[in-house]
Design a protein around this motif. Structure first.
Motif, PDB file in Angstrom:
ATOM      1  N   TYR F  18     -34.120  -0.173  -4.474  1.00  0.00           N
ATOM      2  CA  TYR F  18     -32.831   0.304  -3.976  1.00  0.00           C
ATOM      3  C   TYR F  18     -31.712  -0.515  -4.595  1.00  0.00           C
ATOM      4  CZ  TYR F  18     -29.429   2.591  -1.173  1.00  0.00           C
ATOM      5  OH  TYR F  18     -28.371   3.362  -0.796  1.00  0.00           O
ATOM      6  N   LYS F  20     -27.326  -0.078  -5.412  1.00  0.00           N
ATOM      7  CA  LYS F  20     -26.138   0.759  -5.266  1.00  0.00           C
ATOM      8  C   LYS F  20     -26.028   1.661  -6.494  1.00  0.00           C
ATOM      9  CE  LYS F  20     -21.906  -0.832  -5.764  1.00  0.00           C
ATOM     10  NZ  LYS F  20     -20.651  -1.567  -5.535  1.00  0.00           N
ATOM     11  N   LEU F  29     -14.726  -2.165  -1.806  1.00  0.00           N
ATOM     12  CA  LEU F  29     -14.181  -1.082  -0.983  1.00  0.00           C
ATOM     13  C   LEU F  29     -13.020  -1.615  -0.149  1.00  0.00           C
ATOM     14  CD1 LEU F  29     -17.561   0.417   0.289  1.00  0.00           C
ATOM     15  CD2 LEU F  29     -16.066   1.360  -1.474  1.00  0.00           C
ATOM     16  N   GLY F  38     -17.864   3.361   4.048  1.00  0.00           N
ATOM     17  CA  GLY F  38     -18.537   2.874   2.839  1.00  0.00           C
ATOM     18  C   GLY F  38     -19.948   3.430   2.722  1.00  0.00           C
ATOM     19  N   THR F  39     -20.660   3.438   3.830  1.00  0.00           N
ATOM     20  CA  THR F  39     -22.032   3.940   3.806  1.00  0.00           C
ATOM     21  C   THR F  39     -22.052   5.406   3.394  1.00  0.00           C
ATOM     22  OG1 THR F  39     -22.303   2.491   5.712  1.00  0.00           O
ATOM     23  CG2 THR F  39     -24.169   3.886   5.128  1.00  0.00           C
ATOM     24  N   ARG F  42     -21.474   5.952  -0.309  1.00  0.00           N
ATOM     25  CA  ARG F  42     -22.600   5.623  -1.179  1.00  0.00           C
ATOM     26  C   ARG F  42     -23.678   6.691  -1.104  1.00  0.00           C
ATOM     27  NH1 ARG F  42     -26.441   2.838   0.557  1.00  0.00           N
ATOM     28  NH2 ARG F  42     -25.127   1.846   2.147  1.00  0.00           N
ATOM     29  N   PRO F 194     -30.788   2.836   9.527  1.00  0.00           N
ATOM     30  CA  PRO F 194     -31.421   3.357   8.303  1.00  0.00           C
ATOM     31  C   PRO F 194     -31.921   4.778   8.490  1.00  0.00           C
ATOM     32  CG  PRO F 194     -32.234   1.144   8.835  1.00  0.00           C
ATOM     33  CD  PRO F 194     -31.376   1.570   9.983  1.00  0.00           C
ATOM     34  N   ARG F 198     -30.562   7.998   6.391  1.00  0.00           N
ATOM     35  CA  ARG F 198     -31.438   8.839   5.549  1.00  0.00           C
ATOM     36  C   ARG F 198     -31.290  10.311   5.933  1.00  0.00           C
ATOM     37  NH1 ARG F 198     -35.008   4.174   6.268  1.00  0.00           N
ATOM     38  NH2 ARG F 198     -34.946   3.026   4.289  1.00  0.00           N
TER      39      ARG F 198
ATOM     40  N   VAL H  20     -24.312  -5.676   9.896  1.00  0.00           N
ATOM     41  CA  VAL H  20     -25.022  -4.419  10.141  1.00  0.00           C
ATOM     42  C   VAL H  20     -26.442  -4.487   9.574  1.00  0.00           C
ATOM     43  CG1 VAL H  20     -25.044  -1.956   9.571  1.00  0.00           C
ATOM     44  CG2 VAL H  20     -22.925  -3.039  10.325  1.00  0.00           C
ATOM     45  N   ALA H  24     -30.520  -3.955  11.080  1.00  0.00           N
ATOM     46  CA  ALA H  24     -31.364  -2.934  10.468  1.00  0.00           C
ATOM     47  C   ALA H  24     -32.714  -3.472   9.997  1.00  0.00           C
ATOM     48  CB  ALA H  24     -30.624  -2.290   9.293  1.00  0.00           C
ATOM     49  N   THR H  55     -35.983  -1.338   2.317  1.00  0.00           N
ATOM     50  CA  THR H  55     -34.646  -0.805   1.956  1.00  0.00           C
ATOM     51  C   THR H  55     -33.736  -0.511   3.149  1.00  0.00           C
ATOM     52  OG1 THR H  55     -35.052   1.582   1.833  1.00  0.00           O
ATOM     53  CG2 THR H  55     -35.612   0.281  -0.136  1.00  0.00           C
ATOM     54  N   ASN H  56     -34.206  -0.750   4.329  1.00  0.00           N
ATOM     55  CA  ASN H  56     -33.366  -0.461   5.499  1.00  0.00           C
ATOM     56  C   ASN H  56     -32.002  -1.151   5.420  1.00  0.00           C
ATOM     57  OD1 ASN H  56     -35.224   1.128   6.697  1.00  0.00           O
ATOM     58  ND2 ASN H  56     -35.670  -0.227   8.432  1.00  0.00           N
ATOM     59  N   ALA H  58     -30.374  -2.248   2.917  1.00  0.00           N
ATOM     60  CA  ALA H  58     -29.524  -1.784   1.818  1.00  0.00           C
ATOM     61  C   ALA H  58     -28.897  -0.432   2.143  1.00  0.00           C
ATOM     62  CB  ALA H  58     -30.339  -1.703   0.534  1.00  0.00           C
ATOM     63  N   ILE H  59     -29.678   0.420   2.803  1.00  0.00           N
ATOM     64  CA  ILE H  59     -29.142   1.765   3.016  1.00  0.00           C
ATOM     65  C   ILE H  59     -28.042   1.777   4.085  1.00  0.00           C
ATOM     66  CG2 ILE H  59     -30.835   2.633   4.719  1.00  0.00           C
ATOM     67  CD1 ILE H  59     -30.727   5.263   2.940  1.00  0.00           C
ATOM     68  N   VAL H  60     -28.060   0.803   4.965  1.00  0.00           N
ATOM     69  CA  VAL H  60     -26.977   0.792   5.961  1.00  0.00           C
ATOM     70  C   VAL H  60     -25.817  -0.116   5.570  1.00  0.00           C
ATOM     71  CG1 VAL H  60     -28.406   1.368   7.947  1.00  0.00           C
ATOM     72  CG2 VAL H  60     -28.023  -1.044   7.353  1.00  0.00           C
ATOM     73  N   CYS H  61     -25.951  -0.877   4.524  1.00  0.00           N
ATOM     74  CA  CYS H  61     -24.871  -1.798   4.161  1.00  0.00           C
ATOM     75  C   CYS H  61     -23.650  -0.999   3.713  1.00  0.00           C
ATOM     76  CB  CYS H  61     -25.310  -2.739   3.049  1.00  0.00           C
ATOM     77  SG  CYS H  61     -23.906  -3.708   2.425  1.00  0.00           S
ATOM     78  N   PRO H  62     -22.556  -1.067   4.470  1.00  0.00           N
ATOM     79  CA  PRO H  62     -21.385  -0.239   4.140  1.00  0.00           C
ATOM     80  C   PRO H  62     -20.819  -0.568   2.770  1.00  0.00           C
ATOM     81  CG  PRO H  62     -21.182  -1.156   6.351  1.00  0.00           C
ATOM     82  CD  PRO H  62     -22.342  -1.848   5.703  1.00  0.00           C
ATOM     83  N   ASP H  63     -20.995  -1.808   2.342  1.00  0.00           N
ATOM     84  CA  ASP H  63     -20.408  -2.173   1.069  1.00  0.00           C
ATOM     85  C   ASP H  63     -21.401  -2.131  -0.077  1.00  0.00           C
ATOM     86  OD1 ASP H  63     -18.583  -3.442   3.298  1.00  0.00           O
ATOM     87  OD2 ASP H  63     -17.371  -3.123   1.503  1.00  0.00           O
ATOM     88  N   GLY H  64     -22.616  -1.702   0.230  1.00  0.00           N
ATOM     89  CA  GLY H  64     -23.603  -1.486  -0.827  1.00  0.00           C
ATOM     90  C   GLY H  64     -23.869  -2.722  -1.646  1.00  0.00           C
TER      91      GLY H  64
END
Ligand SMILES: Cc1ncc(C[n+]2csc(CCOP(=O)(O)OP(=O)(O)O)c2C)c(N)n1
Ligand SMILES: Cc1ncc(C[n+]2csc(CCOP(=O)(O)OP(=O)(O)O)c2C)c(N)n1
Ligand code: SF4
Ligand code: SF4
Ligand code: SF4
Ligand code: SF4
Ligand code: SF4
Ligand code: SF4
Ligand SMILES: [Mg+2]
Ligand SMILES: [Mg+2]
Lengths: 360, 265, 76, 184, 360, 265, 184, 76
Positions: F18, F20, F29, F38-39, F42, F194, F198, H20, H24, H55-56, H58-64
């Protein structure tokens, strides 16, 4: 003397509305004036005076709420900033046409479009020449301090009802956001419904037995009738021009040069006047307080005595047209403007005077 | 114009059982022959007369054929900008809570340009009455397509019939606003027959009555004809309306006492 | 015998000849005139004695030009 | 007497309220004041600044390009406002997070380690009051009783219990202010 | 020569749009211009050229559809009349700020408010000074005939794309409703998507591999950036003033007096010129065709040769300000106006000339 | 900043699972810490990357906190006037039918000032995707009440809590537009966990897919936090959202394949 | 040659289309024309009028206050437009429904009983063509073949079968026109 | 024995310290730093070895700002 407070210009508008005995505020959030509604909501004006405050779904709705309320004789106010005021243009034109009193506050930000939220004076034309359709004028007041933000609300209501016309306060983000000392006038009681009915016989308040039903409209399908409406409006504007001009002159008696500026620009020019005089340049400041009616004669008679005029505006040159129309083209009149949210500094104003007028 | 079948013995003031209400201003209506606007106007004024609230009512007329409603209804009125009547009514009612406040709007006015004002006045539960004349067309401006125009229906801006794929679907505003918690009574009626006209009158009465209870919006849609826009005679238009409009816009109550009526979709 | 009898008066100058009242009358009391009024409209008129004063015609008349009378009359 | 002040730093450092307390106190003392903030979303996590003018006379421009005093609380503010101090004027800064120290030779410069002190006290909210203390030491515009009133006015009622803490911070600031360069 | 037709002005606008290779029309019905959309719908332009025609839910939606389409480089047009144009002011200001090309037709009716549906010229200020907020200008064309209604659509698109700016046709109900002979220009093919992409590299057409993503906006939160946007706009307006002025002079060579008038008023003044000359009064007509850019120099040099000027407008005095700003106050310049939907007749114009200028 | 638990043997390019997406512009941002905008940004870009339609997509951003979305999403975009994004998208899609067109809008933008444009774009069945970030507040302008603000919830213009009697009810735009024949897929999701993120991604993918089928609007509401406006930490805000927003705005599909999902009222 | 005409009457009498036919025919004959209607809701059941100008030169004002010819088809129009006929000009009217006949002494006046004739023919739609015939008899602006073309242009295709009928009505009009007063 | 092991890399300069990701992570891998980055934020950091690369976070991180790695590693 009234109560002394330190307040933002926006807050002063809100507090003044309550104290002026205003019946309702209808508006929609937009920077840099959202504090008007926020202050009102926090103050619970309904508990204080019975004043209604409603957050509308848009500026289009706000101005039409104002139109409706004003048509029933109620004292109402709205505020917004540039893009929101543009959305109100149809409604404003309707109000002018139907001769409805209300106060509309524009806390101007940099444009065009979404622009920026920083202060600007680029909505002069819109306010003064009529951003909406048709031949109409608003009375336009240009407050330059928090005190005037307060006082012009009261004055605005007085003029609005005296002439049955919408009045605009053309302010800007800086005057809205800054805090200054303000002496608040005492609470004026809200009129009772009976007083509204008695004082506004033209208003649609519910048909009284002893009069015809009242119709509030800006429509006259018959062009001859519509021309009569227009002639009446023009006559009213003439009267306003004769009676309601307001302006201020600072250091004009011995001035060889003149700044002409309104609102925040005038404040900056006042400082520039001090700076210039410290350098030995005899400059004065003419500040129109009413933008319509514009102080045509007054400005002309002052300008007659000077060698050159710098019109300072936070725009690309708008009020300068009215200055020129007051005095003609045979005087040296130049413009200095910063725009898009930039506020000129006092020293660059002095430099502009030196370069464009004295040296130029 | 001698009358052949006059009955002077019956034609006496004390025998009058129906007479145009005095709350209608005595002047000819500006509507086309057979237009439902006139009927609704009169019924509305009958309700106001019966409730004895002429002096307590403030009306808001729209931009549309009924823009001149204020010339015919002998009550204080305001002419709104196109689509904005609910905004005016909101402010008026809030500042005059003891007045009866209504809007009278066409389908273009209420369901096109005024969509936001309509939805939000209903959503806020303003204590007003909304009378919505749905004739499936812009009458005033010469018969253009309205949001309510039926699929396939011709108008001056859908000269080959409304094509839903490019011009969108007819919008059932009444069903939509019935979903909102701010509406208390929502109904759809017509005035083309005596029975329907009488029902519409009851509905308007009910909507005015609930203003006293401050329970939210009372909403009466009147499916009506626009014989000029539809390019039919009034009688043809009423027939066409029954055959084509009613299946799509079925008559009847949709929400009563704040509760949706269960009906088949 | 007492019978309910009705009558209508039509303001023919204001009638626009839309014929909506004709469809509404259960007793075929109304028909259109051959003549036109000053606005150029053929107008509604009473063509028989069958009126019961039911008010149907009046309530649907868009221009509100019909006044209805009703009375008990004693026949025979 | 006219004092023209710019206070600038990060959003969240209490820049605006420091200015507000000054302004309120000025009003209490019957002076003319103006408080002109930068505003809007650029404040969100970005920089914030406020121009405060306290004067015996009617204030002309609330927006200035030269100041008697600049109170600068991060590097960006230093870069932007060092040059705007009038010759002979005053610059106060917190060296914490400053990579380029002030370079002007014609102004009075003081430093104040307010961030460190606030962290030590475990109460970051008093940071701005420490700085204010430093300033008031040099320019006692505000008498202590008016400072108290100013705090009362500018803090919401539910925070009035914190006033003593704030006043202590002001005193602390007076003590830890350090001269860096004195020109007059 | 192109195809000869007898058409209404509104129909000419519609037909010209199709022939100009326009990609889309978005509008909302309003008298006196509904024929524009009606003609388009009847003509099935989608079948003729692929042009999209959509009846929007309001004028606010229309102008924002135009904004969206123009931002992708497409050639689009909308039309409305006064109240509808007022509702578009926010959108117009956005388009000016984002520098988007489009043609906006205002078939003006009598105002203010709902007014009347009869012709008027009272939206001059709104069109020329900027009815929306911020410092911006539209190129404003004033067609005076059905032929010009047609030609100005094409010209409008050319100017709009040349300068990336919205162009307004300031027409009126009479020019929109009347039929005249018109020679139609030949069909210009609509650009393919590929041509749009190639010709409008500034447009948001989908990110190409070899360029940065494109952003269409009128926002710059940084006032310095926003000032740069404004300076760029002002520079563009200056260029337009240098290059695009259009006007017409009739009988000006030997004129002792002058009418200045635009659009329908100019047609009436032309007749009045004939009537006056028949009476021995040597009067000429100056007709600005572009209202912005205004023919400042040209009008000044013509006025220099005459004894007095009558500005004739179907409003209470709007363009007269620009005439005065062109020549100063030392010339006798008077206004004659009828308004609210009333059209002045040629003989009353002559009378006004005699009374206000020659006799006065 | 030495890292204690780095695993160099795993931290190799070939082991990346994973990262960005490159379709996010490489700049910080502008959103507050923890803000859901932001989420969603992305996730949206991940969908566009997966579909390989970067060059075929035109986005429309609103006026609201996400006004600057165009600075972060590496696709061609237009910034709309407040509330008007659906009008822009309508015109763009009709003139570029082979492009993927979406709007990204806040609740103030979409459900207050933009109500008419939203309803009518949905009613016309425009073949666009609408992404609707519902955080129950006006974030950008400093936390004023939105049409979606919950009853009793505080904001800067409802400092004593939203009083539904004077300020109206929270408006469920998603349920409303689901009623319209022009919407094909309507769903409500969130991105605070998460699993939810998804699901939101699948929903956005689905909405983009149906653009190819020209079946009407695909609509994804994302219930999101505005910790600044709500005056909470991000983690508190997410919890508050679960406890307060979700009961009122339940997550899940509302309309699939043009058919309303049957749920309890 | 310039002919300035006003045609005025009730809405529904075909006033506008009469003007349109004249205008179309003028175009066919390569003349300059303008056709300026009154418009909008006031036409609904009310009055309608149209100004038609046919000329060899560029037309200046499409709106006039004096006409070479006035064709007036109801009382309101008579009241409004009788006075606008230029001295020596022409006024044609249908006496049906006219309560006050024209009184001008300085113009040529003709009457034409078109309404009666149309009623007799049982086809009210040809009313306006009868009137047009009367006018064309006096001012043969339009050659017959161009009249035909003008009808083709101004009638929708589905009504082209009615063209012969219309042409007959024009001929009829020419025959029934009656002089009332001739001044030149 | 082959086991799935993961790792994460956090762009600490871009991290805004929203926490966040912490909520997660099923394995408590992440916690906040004491230090702040140049923007003044405490940032997320890895505090143990339990990462599975799910990956949990990473997927919720608002700033990626989180990159996730996963590999089969042979233990024992
Ligand atoms: C802002 C604005 N846009 C458009 C118009 C033109 N207009 C007048 S009435 C109308 C539509 C009326 O239709 P409807 O509301 O259905 O009423 P009806 O005439 O059918 O009763 C329109 C578009 C206007 N007056 N103002
Ligand atoms: C015409 C107009 N009115 C008002 C505004 C001010 N404004 C900017 S953003 C916004 C609301 C944003 O709220 P929302 O759409 O919920 O987005 P969020 O910031 O919460 O993501 C408002 C009212 C504006 N820019 N333009
Ligand atoms: S146009 Fe239609 S709605 Fe309007 S008055 Fe005529 S029939 Fe009624
Ligand atoms: S009152 Fe009844 S019976 Fe009498 S005419 Fe009218 S409808 Fe017919
Ligand atoms: S319904 Fe009324 S207007 Fe119509 S024909 Fe009958 S009486 Fe006349
Ligand atoms: S104000 Fe609210 S919506 Fe805006 S960025 Fe901050 S948390 Fe997000
Ligand atoms: S990838 Fe999974 S296990 Fe590893 S840190 Fe992130 S959430 Fe925890
Ligand atoms: S979610 Fe992202 S920004 Fe928030 S703390 Fe974790 S790594 Fe930092
Ligand atoms: Mg309608
Ligand atoms: Mg929001």
């Amino acid at each position: 003397m009234g109560e002394l407070r330190l307040m933002k210009g926006n807050e002063a508008v809100a507090e003044a509305a309550i104290r002026a005995g205003c019946d309702g505020y209808f508006g929609y959030p937009i920077t840099p004036q959202s504090e008007v509604m926020e202050y009102l909501m926090a103050e619970k004006p309904y508990d204080r005076t019975g004043m209604v405050v409603l957050q509308a779904e848009s500026e289009v709705a706000s101005i039409n709420m104002i139109y409706g309320a004003a048509g029933t004789g109620k004292k109402v106010i709205t505020s917004s900033s540039s893009p929101g005021i543009s959305l109100m243009q149809e409604g404003i034109s309707y109000m002018a046409g139907a001769e409805l009193p209300a106060v509309i506050v524009n806390v101007v930000r940099g444009g065009p479009g979404l622009g920026t939220i920083q202060p600007s004076q680029a909505d002069y034309f819109q306010a003064v020449k009529g951003g909406g359709h048709g031949d109409y004028k608003l009375i336009v007041l240009a407050p330059a301090s928090v005190q005037e933000m307060c006082d012009h609300v009261k004055l605005g209501f007085d003029l609005a009802f005296k002439y049955r016309t919408p009045v605009m306060l053309l302010s800007d983000g800086a005057v809205g956001q800054m805090m200054e000392k303000v002496v608040l006038f005492d609470q004026i009681p809200r009129r009772t419904d009976e007083e509204v009915i008695a004082q506004c016989p033209w208003a649609a308040t519910g048909k009284l037995k002893n009069r015809d039903h009242i119709i509030i409209t800006s429509l006259d399908l018959d062009p001859a009738g519509q021309e009569r409406v227009n002639l009446k409006l023009q006559a009213k504007y003439k009267k306003i021009e004769e009676n309601e001009i307001m302006y201020e002159e600072i250091h004009c008696e011995d001035a060889e040069y003149l700044f002409v500026a309104f609102g925040l620009s005038a404040r900056i020019c006042q400082k520039a006047t001090d700076l210039a005089r410290a350098k030995g340049i005899k400059v004065g400041l003419f500040r129109p307080i009413t933008l319509f009616p514009f102080p045509v004669q007054q400005i002309a008679s002052t300008i007659k005595r000077v060698k050159g005029v710098l019109v300072v505006e936070m725009n690309a040159g708008q009020m300068i047209e009215d200055v020129k129309l007051s005095v003609g083209l045979n005087v040296k009149i130049e413009h200095f403007g910063r725009f898009g949210g930039i506020i000129p500094s006092p020293d660059e104003v002095v430099r502009a005077l030196e370069q464009k007028i004295i040296g130029g | 114009m001698e009358e052949l079948f006059a009955k002077p013995e019956i034609r006496k003031p004390e025998n009058i059982v129906y007479k145009k209400t005095d709350l209608m201003v005595d002047r000819p209506l500006s509507y086309c022959p057979g237009c439902g606007h006139g009927t609704v106007h009169r019924i509305l004024m009958e309700v106001i007369e019966e409730m004895d609230i002429q002096g307590d009512t403030i009306g808001v007329s729209p931009v549309g054929c009924s823009v001149l409603a204020y010339d015919f209804l002998d009550i204080d009125m305001l002419g709104a900008a196109h689509g904005r009547a609910p905004a005016l009514a909101t402010a008026i009612k809030r500042l005059w809570p003891h007045r009866f406040v209504f809007t009278y709007q066409g389908d273009g006015d209420l369901a096109a340009i005024g969509t936001a004002e309509t939805i939000h006045a209903c959503n806020r539960g303003e204590n007003i009455t909304i009378i919505f004349i749905n004739n499936g067309i812009y009458g005033m401006t010469g018969g253009q397509m309205a949001p309510t125009t039926l699929p396939g229906m011709r108008s001056s801006t859908s000269p080959y019939g409304r094509d839903v794929l490019t011009m969108g679907y007819p919008l059932k505003m009444t069903e939509l606003v019935a979903q909102l918690p701010g509406t208390h009574y929502v109904t759809r009626q017509s005035v083309h027959t005596p029975g329907n006209a009488r029902k519409t009158k009851k509905a308007i009465r009910k909507a005015f009555d609930i203003q006293k209870e401050k329970k939210g919006v009372g909403w009466i849609e009147v499916v009506s004809n626009c014989n000029s826009g539809w390019k039919m005679t009034p009688v043809q238009a009423n027939k066409w309306m029954e055959d084509n409009m009613f299946p799509f816009y079925p008559l009847g109550d949709i929400k009563v006492d704040g509760k949706l009526i269960e009906v088949a979709k | 015998m007492a019978k309910i009898k009705g009558d209508i008066v039509i303001n023919t100058e204001r009638c626009k000849g839309c014929e909506v009242c004709i469809a509404a009358c259960p007793f075929g009391v109304i028909a259109m005139s051959k003549e036109v009024n000053s606005k150029g409209y053929h107008y509604a008129m009473k063509v028989n004695d069958e009126c019961t004063g039911c008010t149907n015609c009046a309530i649907v008349c868009p221009d509100g030009v019909i006044t209805v009378y009703r009375a008990k009359v004693t026949t025979e | 007497m006219t004092e023209e002040i710019i206070i600038a730093g990060f959003g969240g450092q209490g820049v605006l309220s420091m200015g507000k307390i000054l302004a309120y106190s000025g009003v209490m003392q019957n002076k003319e004041v103006s408080w002109m903030p930068s505003y809007g979303p650029e404040m969100r996590g970005g920089t914030a600044n406020v121009t405060v003018i306290v004067s015996d006379e009617r204030i002309s421009s609330p927006i200035l390009n030269a100041y008697d005093t600049a109170i600068l609380l991060n590097q960006q503010s230093m870069d932007k406002f060092e040059k705007t101090v009038k010759p002979g004027g005053l610059l106060i800064y917190d060296p914490n997070g400053i990579s380029r120290h002030p370079e002007r030779k014609d102004i009075n410069i003081y430093s104040i380690e307010a961030a460190d002190e606030a962290a030590k006290a475990g109460f970051s909210k008093i940071f701005n009051m420490i700085v204010l203390g430093g300033f008031l030491k040099l320019k006692p515009l505000v008498a202590p009783e008016f400072l108290h009133k100013g705090l009362e006015k500018s803090l919401p009622a539910r925070h009035h219990n914190l006033i003593p803490e704030n006043e202590k911070a002001v005193e602390l600031g007076k003590n830890i202010l350090k001269p860096v360069q004195i020109v007059n």
